[in-house]
Every structure is written in structure tokens, then in C-alpha cells.
Design a protein around this motif. Structure first.
Motif, short mmCIF file in Angstrom:
data_model
loop_
_atom_site.label_atom_id
_atom_site.label_comp_id
_atom_site.label_asym_id
_atom_site.label_seq_id
_atom_site.Cartn_x
_atom_site.Cartn_y
_atom_site.Cartn_z
N UNK A 1 35.91 -8.39 -8.98
CA UNK A 1 36.99 -7.63 -8.74
C UNK A 1 37.63 -7.36 -7.37
N UNK A 2 36.58 -7.47 -6.50
CA UNK A 2 36.97 -7.09 -4.92
C UNK A 2 37.81 -7.87 -4.44
N UNK A 3 37.79 -9.22 -4.70
CA UNK A 3 38.63 -10.35 -4.31
C UNK A 3 40.25 -10.12 -4.83
N UNK A 4 40.47 -9.18 -5.59
CA UNK A 4 41.74 -9.05 -6.17
C UNK A 4 42.20 -7.80 -5.27
N UNK A 5 41.32 -7.01 -4.34
CA UNK A 5 42.02 -5.81 -3.49
C UNK A 5 42.69 -6.56 -2.30
N UNK A 6 43.65 -5.92 -2.04
CA UNK A 6 44.55 -6.55 -0.86
C UNK A 6 43.71 -6.32 0.30
N UNK A 7 43.65 -7.08 1.38
CA UNK A 7 43.34 -6.81 2.74
C UNK A 7 44.10 -6.55 3.54
N UNK A 8 44.12 -5.17 4.01
CA UNK A 8 44.85 -4.47 5.17
C UNK A 8 44.10 -4.62 6.39
N UNK A 9 44.07 -5.87 7.11
CA UNK A 9 43.38 -5.91 8.35
C UNK A 9 43.91 -5.15 9.61
N UNK A 10 42.91 -4.72 10.36
CA UNK A 10 43.40 -4.24 11.84
C UNK A 10 43.33 -2.70 11.41
N UNK B 1 29.76 -4.04 -12.05
CA UNK B 1 29.47 -5.59 -11.85
C UNK B 1 30.53 -6.31 -11.65
N UNK B 2 31.72 -5.84 -12.44
CA UNK B 2 32.89 -6.70 -12.40
C UNK B 2 33.40 -6.48 -10.83
N UNK C 1 26.68 2.31 -19.98
CA UNK C 1 27.10 0.78 -20.33
C UNK C 1 28.36 0.32 -19.60
N UNK C 2 29.41 0.94 -19.84
CA UNK C 2 30.68 0.60 -19.56
C UNK C 2 30.70 0.79 -17.80
N UNK C 3 30.23 1.89 -17.27
CA UNK C 3 30.27 2.12 -15.91
C UNK C 3 29.47 1.02 -14.96
N UNK C 4 28.20 0.59 -15.73
CA UNK C 4 27.57 -0.57 -15.18
C UNK C 4 28.36 -1.94 -15.19
N UNK D 1 44.04 -3.28 -13.48
CA UNK D 1 44.53 -3.92 -15.03
C UNK D 1 43.12 -4.70 -15.55
N UNK D 2 42.79 -5.52 -14.71
CA UNK D 2 41.56 -6.40 -15.30
C UNK D 2 40.30 -5.35 -15.44
N UNK D 3 40.17 -4.39 -14.65
CA UNK D 3 39.03 -3.49 -14.83
C UNK D 3 39.28 -2.76 -16.13
N UNK D 4 40.66 -2.30 -16.42
CA UNK D 4 40.89 -1.46 -17.57
C UNK D 4 40.45 -2.45 -18.90
N UNK D 5 40.88 -3.36 -18.79
CA UNK D 5 40.76 -4.54 -20.02
C UNK D 5 39.13 -5.01 -20.04
N UNK D 6 38.22 -5.06 -19.08
CA UNK D 6 37.02 -5.03 -19.07
C UNK D 6 36.42 -3.76 -19.75
N UNK D 7 36.84 -2.59 -19.34
CA UNK D 7 36.22 -1.21 -19.97
C UNK D 7 36.59 -1.36 -21.47
N UNK D 8 37.97 -1.59 -21.79
CA UNK D 8 38.28 -1.74 -23.30
C UNK D 8 37.33 -2.45 -24.00
#
Length: 635
Positions: free
Chosen positions: A195-204, A189-190, A182-185, A615-622
Motif C-alpha cells: 500500500x505505501x507505494x500508492x501514497x503520493x510522495x511530496x518531496x522536499x 501487512x498490506x 486479525x484485520x489490523x495485522x 480504497x484498496x485498504x477498505x476492500x482488504x479490511x472488508x
């Protein structure tokens, strides 16, 4: 000084050494064990009891079975289908992270990531997208997948073994599944939706050329008639330069020899394809006398051409316009053909030089060592061409670079030996890894053996350590993988870490240190509900797992969790489950888990990038895990 105080001092020094990172974690763990023995905290006759502990045997067996899945072609079949996902980023992320999540439930999560990492990089390059958007979700997906089963991650195995010692019964193969799945799913989904929008883009940095910028550094150097290098071997050249500048190829006439396989001496007119920057170019010209560019034409030919041009009659320049145009076209054709031939002769085709990218693992023998100390060429037959760190090429001299975990290396070597050399060095091949479909019979046999072991565990016919060791032995007996591959699959540093830290963790309990910590927490939160203590336990274990190995975090926190449960007079199970989940939530730093470190170099991440999604993923999991734990494992 009391035993508990001594244990705290040993553990404090151990944690500080883990965070410092100067020495590998298995060496730190051995130091902690020996210090505990010398202080009398661990009896001498029990010092190495941990190496025969069921948890250690189970982890070793799981690593062997994971390699068996890889060799049988099971994972490559899945990876081949993943490459057909298309160019939609969210769909790519879902397929990659979802696949590694499922694989991590039945094999070691680092092994699952290692198999899917080349697929993710290849997908990013084919669709010209930044790999940073795919690799961090992939790493976090491998951690989430490990929560689902007993064998998914070492903390689950450790917690199960601790429960057996405490109450006489272990957690089963799928005891972790209701909460873990349940936590994994929810975590997946998050990541995919938000969540991927919080990942920095290292272009090129998607391609090899962009990461290493090799096109700007590959140059051709000629050995002139009076050059110092005439008669030198490539080893002599490196010694004269006092620098391991990679010679990728030696061209002599119509034949080209790969640099790693050229053992002769240099002759006049030889052309060397060298990977060098401006400073190295100057060094080569000064100390070896090599010159840039193709050999100039002989003087007599040049003089003949000049005289013919000067003696040409003026009448030829006054020919009719039509004849001049016709002659001009013929001359132009001849000139273009000559230029084409000259280009073919002067340039060197780099195809077939076996250039491969690899990332340095956390347990690599290369860490903190230089290419000279490793004798990379003489002992392993590899040329180091370039090193990338934090997504960009390092421009310092190759001989001065001390390798770190997560560095991406561009290497040249023999096609037949390069794979074995990388395994010995502790490096993971990246996008160059070829997908193989394996052998269908071995695929079916591998899955059948694992299924029998799982059934034996679910029906309580055999303990997990015995069932999985039997499955690993059966895989070797039927030829799923060789004995040599099995020993290579066993992660020695992790085994040493577990074997050394298990007695230290027990010393924390027997000395009264765990009870002292639990009493302090109980005194601080005496008026709080038990759920608040579980939240505090989750946060403490999570922070610990982000600075030390997650297995060490589980070993240290399990006795504290047991003391807390005893202090409240409630069931042990929910406290142990909180430790199991939180010990695998190493989402905040690149050093908390090998999966995070492995994607740091290829993704071009920096140390501070991980917490933005972590950090937000950890809070979601908890937020998901603790209510579910209290439902499935009531107090």
C-alpha cells in the motif's frame, strides 16, 4: 408529517452540515438534538440523557487514562526505541505503524497518533525522506489499532453500550480482539508491503526550512536616527503597519531580546529580526521608516579613510615585491578579521528564539478565525511566523489567514509557556516535542492501575464505565497526572457530540425510521444471502464514516443494523460487529477522522490523496472482516 419523516429531515440537515464543515461537529450535533426536542421526537425530560450515558463516561475515562500513559513516560520509552530503527523505509514504516497500532488498542487512537507523529517527522528529517511516505500509513495504523479492544475507539464503546440496551449484556474488553486484531495485522501487512507505494510522495518538505522557506524571509531592519519608529513599542509598530508581521528579536548593543518578551520602546540603532516578504518589507520602510542592513560608518571616519588612501605616497606602491606580498597578506588577514567581526555584529543568531511547529487539530478554537481575532500575541504570548497548508507555505498576509484543521503553524513564544498555550489553542506540537523518559515509579503505577481495571472488566466484576472511571480517579489520586491535565485531556467536542447524538440516534429507532430503512434494504435484497446484506451494511457505514465523525456513524447505523438482524430473524452480534469495524474504516477522506486530518498538513497531502491507499485498504479490511465475523459471531 410522520415522526420518521421528521427524523430523516433532521438527520439529512445534520449530515449536510457535517459535510459542509462550516460549523464544528459538536455544534451541529447540539443543533440536531434541540431540533429533535422542538419537533417532539425526543422528550424534553430525556434531552440530555446522553451526557450521562455509559458510553460518554467511558470515552472520557479512556481519554484521561491515555494522558496518564503519556505523562508517565510509557509512550516516550517506546518512541525512543522507534528512533533507532535505521534508514530502511519499509522497516521505518513497520515500526511506526506497528507501534501506533499497538498503542491505539489501549489508549485513544488520536492520542496515540499525536504521540508518534513527532517521532515520524523527526525520523523523516534525520533520513532526508519525504514525510508523506510515513504519515498516512501512521494515521491508518492508528485507526486499525482501535479495532482490537473495547477502549480502542469510540465506535466500539458505542456498539457495546447499544448491545447492553438491546440484549442486556455488553461486549467485553477483548470481545473485539479476534476479528479486530486479525484485520489490523492484515491491514498493516498490506500497507507495509504494497500500500505505501500508492501514497503520493511530496518531496522536499521534510524540514522546517523547506516547508516554510524561512531562510529567504528572515531580514534585519535597523531603526535609523530619523526613523518614525523611534520611541515606538512593538505594539505601536504592529498598529502602524496594520499587519501582524512577526518581530522575532530586537538587538540593542550586545544584548538580544526575544520579540515576544520585548516590552520596551525602540531606540536609534536597534536592529529588528523580522520575518517578512518583499511586500511587507516595502510596507515597513514606508510606514515605520526602518531600513535594511547594518548602520553605516560615521562620515568623519569615511572621509578620513578616503584622504589617507589619496595621500598615500607613490613610493609605497613601488616597494619590493616581497614586502608588497607580505603587506598584502597582513592586510588580507586584517580584512578577513574585520569582515568576520562585522558579520558577527550584523547578523542575528536565531538560536534560542523558541520557534515551534504545530498542527491545528479538528477541535481547535483557531478554526475559521484569524490571528487578530484570537489575539494570539496579547492573550497567548505567541507570534505567528508562517503558515503552511497542503505542504507549502501560504504567502498571503498573516492577518488575513483563517485557520483550518490540519494547517501547520510556525510559532514563536516563551519556552515555559508555549506548551500550555498550544494546548489551550488546540494545536499539536510536531517535531519540536522533546522525548522524556518520565518517572519509573509513575510508569509502573500507571500500568498497574490500568491492569487492575482490565481484570475487573474481563472478570465481569465491574462494567467498563465504572472500572475505567475508577482507574482514571486512581491515576489522579496517586499523582500520575494533575487534575488540570485530566480536564485538558477530555476532548470536549467529542463528549458533546456523543451526548447530543445518542438521543437523536434513539429517536431514529423509536420513530420507526431505522425499521423503515431496514425494510427497504430487506425488500431490495430479499433474494440475497445475509452475507450480501452485511457487505451492503459495511459499505454504507464506511461511506458515512468518511464524511461524518465515526462515533456519529456508529450511533446512526446501530439501530439500522438491529432492525436488519430482526428482519432476517438472526443474531444481532454479527450486524453490530460489522458496524463497529466499518465505522472505523475512515480511510477515504481527510475529514472522516481526526487522525487523517492531523497528518494532512505535515504530510503535504491533498483531499484526493487519501482514497488512493484508503480504497484498496477498505476492500482488504472488508474481505477479511466479514468472513471472520461470521466465524466468531455466527448467525
Amino acid at each position: 408529517m410522520s415522526d420518521s419523516t421528521q427524523v430523516f429531515l433532521v438527520l439529512g440537515a445534520t449530515l449536510a452540515a457535517f459535510v459542509w464543515g462550516r460549523f464544528r461537529y459538536d455544534l451541529v450535533a447540539l443543533g440536531a438534538l434541540l431540533a429533535s426536542v422542538l419537533l417532539g421526537l425526543v422528550p424534553t425530560d430525556e434531552a440530555f440523557y446522553g451526557f450521562g450515558h455509559p458510553a460518554v463516561i467511558t470515552v472520557a475515562a479512556v481519554l484521561v487514562l491515555s494522558r496518564g500513559f503519556e505523562r508517565s513516560g510509557l509512550v516516550d520509552l517506546i518512541a525512543e526505541q522507534a528512533l533507532k530503527v535505521g534508514d530502511r523505509l519499509i522497516l521505518q514504516m513497520l515500526v511506526l505503524s506497528g507501534t501506533v497500532l499497538v498503542l491505539s488498542g489501549v489508549m485513544n487512537n488520536v492520542g496515540a497518533l499525536a504521540l508518534m507523529l513527532p517521532v515520524a517527522i523527526r525520523m523523516a528529517r534525520e533520513h532526508d525522506s519525504p514525510p508523506s511516505l510515513l504519515l498516512m500509513p501512521l494515521a491508518f495504523g492508528s485507526l486499525l489499532g482501535g479495532l482490537t479492544t473495547l477502549i480502542g475507539t469510540p465506535p466500539n464503546i458505542i456498539i457495546s453500550s447499544y448491545r447492553h440496551e438491546a440484549v442486556g449484556e455488553s461486549f467485553g474488553m477483548f470481545s473485539f480482539f479476534p476479528v479486530g486484531a486479525s484485520v489490523a495485522l492484515v491491514g498493516l501487512a498490506f500497507i507495509v508491503l504494497v500500500g505505501w507505494r500508492l501514497v503520493p510522495q511530496r518531496a522536499g518538505k521534510a524540514s522546517t526550512e523547506e516547508m516554510f522557506d524561512t531562510a529567504h524571509y528572515l531580514v534585519e531592519l535597523r531603526v535609523p536616527e530619523d526613523g518614525k519608529a523611534v520611541g515606538w513599542s512593538l505594539r505601536d509598530l504592529h498598529q502602524a503597519l496594520e499587519e501582524s508581521i512577526p518581530v522575532l528579536a530586537v538587538v540593542r548593543g550586545d544584548k538580544r531580546h526575544a520579540g515576544h518578551a520585548f516590552h520596551g520602546t525602540l531606540d536609534e540603532g536597534d536592529i529588528l529580526l523580522v520575518e517578512a516578504g518583499p511586500e511587507e518589507m516595502t510596507l515597513i520602510e514606508d510606514k515605520a521608516g526602518l531600513v535594511v542592513g547594518p548602520e553605516p560608518p560615521p562620515e568623519d571616519e569615511a572621509q578620513e579613510g578616503e584622504s589617507q588612501e589619496s595621500e598615500a605616497p607613490a613610493a609605497s606602491r613601488e616597494a619590493p615585491q616581497q614586502e608588497a606580498e607580505s603587506q598584502g597578506e597582513e592586510n588580507q588577514d586584517e580584512e578577513s578579521q574585520d569582515k568576520e567581526k562585522e558579520a558577527q555584529g550584523a547578523s542575528v543568531d536565531t538560536e534560542g528564539l523558541q520557534l515551534v511547529e504545530a498542527v491545528v487539530r479538528n477541535d481547535s478554537m483557531m478554526i475559521h478565525r484569524t490571528v487578530t481575532q484570537l489575539r494570539l500575541h496579547n492573550q497567548f504570548g505567541l507570534h505567528l511566523v508562517a503558515v503552511a497548508r497542503d505542504g507549502g507555505r501560504l504567502n498571503q498576509r498573516l492577518r488575513d489567514i483563517r485557520f483550518r484543521a490540519g494547517d501547520v503553524l510556525l510559532l514563536q513564544g516563551g519556552e515555559g509557556e508555549i506548551g500550555e498555550s498550544l494546548t489551550t489553542l488546540g494545536c499539536l506540537p510536531l517535531a519540536s516535542r522533546n522525548l522524556t523518559l518520565g518517572r519509573p515509579r509513575m510508569l509502573a503505577v500507571s500500568v498497574a492501575i490500568f491492569a487492575v481495571a482490565v481484570i475487573a472488566m474481563v472478570l465481569d466484576l465491574l462494567p467498563s464505565s465504572v472500572a475505567l472511571t475508577g482507574a482514571a480517579l486512581a491515576s489522579l489520586m496517586v499523582g500520575v497526572l494533575s487534575l488540570r491535565e485530566a480536564y485538558q485531556a477530555i476532548d470536549g467536542p467529542v463528549i458533546v457530540l456523543l451526548g447530543a447524538m445518542i438521543p437523536v440516534g434513539q429517536a431514529l429507532e423509536t420513530s420507526g425510521g431505522a425499521a423503515l430503512i431496514a425494510d427497504t434494504l430487506l425488500a431490495m435484497g430479499r433474494e440475497w444471502p445475509v452475507v450480501a446484506i452485511l457487505v451492503g451494511l459495511f459499505l454504507i457505514c464506511t461511506l458515512l464514516s468518511n464524511v461524518v465523525n465515526n462515533a456519529a456513524a456508529a450511533l446512526l447505523m446501530a439501530p439500522i443494523a438491529a432492525s436488519l438482524a430482526k428482519g432476517f430473524g438472526v443474531s444481532l452480534d454479527p450486524f453490530l460487529m460489522v458496524v463497529a469495524i466499518s465505522a472505523s474504516c475512515a480511510f477515504l477522506t481527510p475529514i472522516g477522522h481526526q487522525s487523517n486530518t492531523l497528518v494532512m498538513g505535515p504530510g503535504g497531502y491533498r483531499f484526493g490523496d487519501y482514497w488512493k491507499l484508503g480504497l484498496p485498504l477498505t476492500l482488504v479490511v472488508m474481505a477479511v472482516a466479514i468472513p471472520l465475523i461470521l466465524i466468531v459471531w455466527p448467525l
